[in-house]
Design a protein around this motif. Structure first.
Motif, short mmCIF file in Angstrom:
data_model
loop_
_atom_site.label_atom_id
_atom_site.label_comp_id
_atom_site.label_asym_id
_atom_site.label_seq_id
_atom_site.Cartn_x
_atom_site.Cartn_y
_atom_site.Cartn_z
N ASP A 40 0.89 -1.32 0.19
CA ASP A 40 0.10 0.03 0.14
C ASP A 40 0.88 1.44 0.04
OD1 ASP A 40 0.99 0.02 2.62
OD2 ASP A 40 -0.91 -0.20 3.57
N LEU A 96 -20.58 -4.42 -1.47
CA LEU A 96 -19.59 -4.24 -2.32
C LEU A 96 -19.49 -5.30 -3.45
CD1 LEU A 96 -16.73 -3.05 0.17
CD2 LEU A 96 -18.19 -1.68 -1.48
N LEU A 99 -13.84 -8.78 -4.19
CA LEU A 99 -12.68 -8.43 -4.46
C LEU A 99 -11.60 -9.74 -4.75
CD1 LEU A 99 -10.10 -6.43 -4.82
CD2 LEU A 99 -9.90 -6.92 -2.36
N ASP A 123 -3.09 -5.95 -9.06
CA ASP A 123 -4.11 -4.58 -9.44
C ASP A 123 -3.92 -3.87 -8.12
OD1 ASP A 123 -5.62 -2.78 -9.86
OD2 ASP A 123 -7.38 -4.25 -10.08
N SER A 125 -4.24 -0.70 -7.32
CA SER A 125 -5.15 0.51 -7.19
C SER A 125 -6.45 -0.24 -7.08
CB SER A 125 -5.18 1.22 -8.41
OG SER A 125 -5.68 0.70 -9.52
N GLY A 126 -7.04 -1.46 -7.56
CA GLY A 126 -8.15 -2.07 -7.39
C GLY A 126 -8.43 -2.66 -5.93
N MET A 128 -6.70 -1.33 -3.38
CA MET A 128 -6.74 -0.03 -2.43
C MET A 128 -8.14 0.77 -2.53
SD MET A 128 -3.85 0.26 -0.63
CE MET A 128 -4.27 2.34 0.03
N ASP A 129 -8.66 0.59 -3.51
CA ASP A 129 -10.01 1.29 -3.82
C ASP A 129 -10.94 0.55 -3.11
OD1 ASP A 129 -9.29 3.13 -5.41
OD2 ASP A 129 -9.82 2.30 -7.15
N TRP A 130 -11.03 -0.94 -2.99
CA TRP A 130 -11.89 -1.84 -2.46
C TRP A 130 -11.42 -1.59 -0.82
CZ3 TRP A 130 -12.57 -6.17 0.84
CH2 TRP A 130 -13.94 -6.84 0.48
N ARG A 131 -10.28 -1.64 -0.37
CA ARG A 131 -10.05 -1.72 0.73
C ARG A 131 -10.64 -0.29 1.73
NH1 ARG A 131 -4.09 -1.83 3.49
NH2 ARG A 131 -4.28 0.60 2.99
N ASN A 132 -10.57 0.66 0.71
CA ASN A 132 -10.76 2.01 1.46
C ASN A 132 -12.49 2.12 1.40
OD1 ASN A 132 -8.23 3.01 1.78
ND2 ASN A 132 -8.26 3.83 -0.30
N LYS A 133 -13.08 1.08 0.83
CA LYS A 133 -14.58 1.29 0.90
C LYS A 133 -15.09 0.58 2.09
CE LYS A 133 -15.26 2.02 -3.97
NZ LYS A 133 -15.40 1.15 -5.28
#
Length: 134
Positions: A40, A96, A99, A123, A125-126, A128-133
């Motif tokens: 990350d 969601l 992932l 991936d 960015s995918g 990080m995007d998922w984890r941040n949600k």
């Protein structure tokens, strides 16, 4: 001498820590000056910081997911003093999309201890995007 038996024991201990939150059992596998790059963009330096970062990583993903399923058989390879574990894991969380996280964990050894461990995602960015949600 192969580091595969030590890595196997570490991986089994990690799975146990994932279940009971006893991260101290992993201390024996890391050198005092070990480092961890969790994929990350951060880096933990020193055994205590590595153990904290491993726990934090689990708390930010596994503990917030509804399910964690290993897909297929992980692949292990050894080159010199490094072990590479290729993996694919599916995480679910209500509300969601699933992932599917694939990548490699690379453990670098010196004198039978892990001196550096890094997660490299296919991936990032995918992930990080998922984890941040969560």
């Amino acid at each position: 001498m192969s580091n595969l038996p030590t890595f196997g024991a570490y991986a089994a201990a990690f799975e146990e820590a994932l279940q009971d939150d006893d991260w101290g059992r992993l201390e024996q596998y890391f050198s005092p000056d070990a480092s961890y790059l969790p994929g990350d963009g951060t880096e933990a330096r020193g055994r205590d910081a590595v153990l904290h970062a491993l726990r934090d990583s689990v708390n930010r993903l596994e503990r917030k997911s509804d399910t964690r399923d290993l897909l297929g058989e992980p692949e292990l390879s050894e080159t010199g003093d490094s072990i590479t574990l290729k993996f694919c894991i599916r995480y679910t969380r209500q509300g969601l999309p699933d992932l599917t996280l694939s990548g490699r964990e690379i453990a670098h050894f010196s004198n039978g201890s892990i001196v550096k461990i890094e997660d490299v995602f296919d991936d990032p960015s995918g992930f990080m995007d998922w984890r941040n949600k969560l």
